[in-house]
Design a protein around this motif. Structure first.
Motif, short mmCIF file in Angstrom:
data_model
loop_
_atom_site.label_atom_id
_atom_site.label_comp_id
_atom_site.label_asym_id
_atom_site.label_seq_id
_atom_site.Cartn_x
_atom_site.Cartn_y
_atom_site.Cartn_z
N CYS A 39 0.86 -1.18 0.00
CA CYS A 39 0.00 0.00 0.00
C CYS A 39 0.90 1.23 0.00
N CYS A 91 0.14 3.55 3.45
CA CYS A 91 0.61 3.19 4.80
C CYS A 91 1.76 2.20 4.80
N GLU A 120 -5.35 -2.42 5.86
CA GLU A 120 -4.77 -1.75 7.02
C GLU A 120 -5.35 -0.33 7.19
N CYS A 121 -5.27 0.46 6.12
CA CYS A 121 -5.68 1.87 6.24
C CYS A 121 -6.96 2.17 5.47
ZN LIG Z 1 -2.67 1.16 3.54
#
Ligand SMILES: [Zn+2]
Ligand SMILES: [Zn+2]
Length: 333
Positions: A42, A45, A84-85
């Motif tokens: 990603c 992040c 994750e983000c």
């Molecule tokens: Zn991310």
């Protein structure tokens, strides 16, 4: 001759392909890596997609729209956002696999007939048909994994390009140089089997490496002499012997504790050295944590009796703990 930004094929190799197919001959691009990209991350992040069961990155297979673990076979659909983000559309593919090379080739040579040969894309029957098609000249550019290294005679193939000649060198195996030399010799040997003027091009970040020098000079015996001298100096096979003791368990702590227990129980034997424990190069496979001890002995060492004593004196396998011995292992992962 670095590739242009975002690409993996150098201008020299691209020119070579262009000239080859203009003459009605064939080019082979070799990359021993299935899929589109060996790592997805990603950009926002930095999250990296890893197998939930193994310590390996998930490989993107774009033709199938999947991320796959080449260690245990786990697969999941390629996501459109970061777990994750949560950001959409900022996942980037890092590094090339054969599918990505095919995409680059199609961008540069949209008219060319291109075939990708990769074990995950075809059954035996389909593979045979594809190979026959290549022999008959029905393809201009072949992009392949190790499948193409051996055995086939392609009369029109006059250019072989190795996309990443360094790939096999960095895996920490004492036989890495020997194996890479053999593989690169085999693959470059695919060109010019029937006497047409042919070329092999290697893409490497280590042009001075003895393996690259040996391929370029064609001097196999100089390479082997050097390799033999180095193995002899380091007492590596066939001058010495190696064994690996892999301790695996459901938790990292159990595996490590057991491995340390074995280490403490090791007998003192002249000519045999015990290294580790350290996390195995593949520290997690199918949910099993792995630690490794390496036993390094002289050629005449009694490895069997050393290992027998080690196991007899050390902690016993209990719970999820499993100990695996490999004397003179073929692979060190
Ligand atoms: Zn991310
Ligand atoms: Zn896995």
């Amino acid at each position: 001759h670095p590739p242009e930004r975002g690409g993996f094929l150098s201008p020299v190799l691209l020119r070579g392909i262009g000239k080859t197919i203009e003459k009605g001959e064939q080019a082979l691009l070799f990359l021993n890596r299935r899929g589109y990209a060996p790592l997805t991350l990603c950009r926002v992040c930095g999250h990296r997609f890893q197998c939930p069961q193994c310590s390996s990155w998930l490989v993107e297979h774009r033709f199938r729209n999947q991320l796959q673990c080449h260690q245990c076979g786990h697969s999941e659909p390629t996501p459109d956002h970061c777990p994750e983000c949560g950001t959409f559309d900022h996942l980037v593919a890092c590094g090339p696999g054969v599918e990505r090379i095919a995409e680059e080739v199609e961008k540069h040579f949209p008219e060319a007939r291109t075939i990708v040969l990769s074990s995950d894309l075809m059954g035996v029957k389909r593979l045979r048909l594809e190979l026959e098609a290549i022999v008959k000249g029905e393809a201009d550019i072949v992009i392949g994994t190790q499948l193409v290294a051996k055995g086939h005679n392609f009369p029109l193939m006059t250019l072989v390009g190795i996309v990443d000649a360094d790939l096999g060198l960095a895996n920490g195996d004492p036989r890495a140089a020997e194996r890479t030399f053999q593989l690169l010799s085999q693959v470059t040997g695919r060109a010019g089997r029937t006497g047409l003027k042919s070329h092999g091009l290697l893409q490497t970040y280590q042009p001075q490496h003895p393996v690259m020098q040996a391929i370029v000079s064609g001097d196999a015996s100089a390479f082997y002499e050097r390799e033999i001298a180095e193995r002899e100096k380091a007492v590596l096979p066939p001058f010495g012997r190696l064994a690996s003791v892999i301790v695996s368990a459901d938790t990292r702590a159990e595996a490590e504790t057991h491995a340390r227990g074995l280490r403490a129980a090791a007998p003192q034997v002249t000519g045999i050295m015990l290294l580790g424990p350290a996390e195995a190069p593949l520290a997690l496979i199918r949910g099993r944590h792995r630690f490794r001890l390496l036993v390094h002995g002289r050629r005449n060492s009694d490895m069997q009796s050393f290992l027998r004593t080690l196991l007899a004196n050390g902690p016993k396998e209990r719970g999820s703990v499993h100990v695996q011995l490999d004397i003179d292992p073929q692979s060190f992962l």
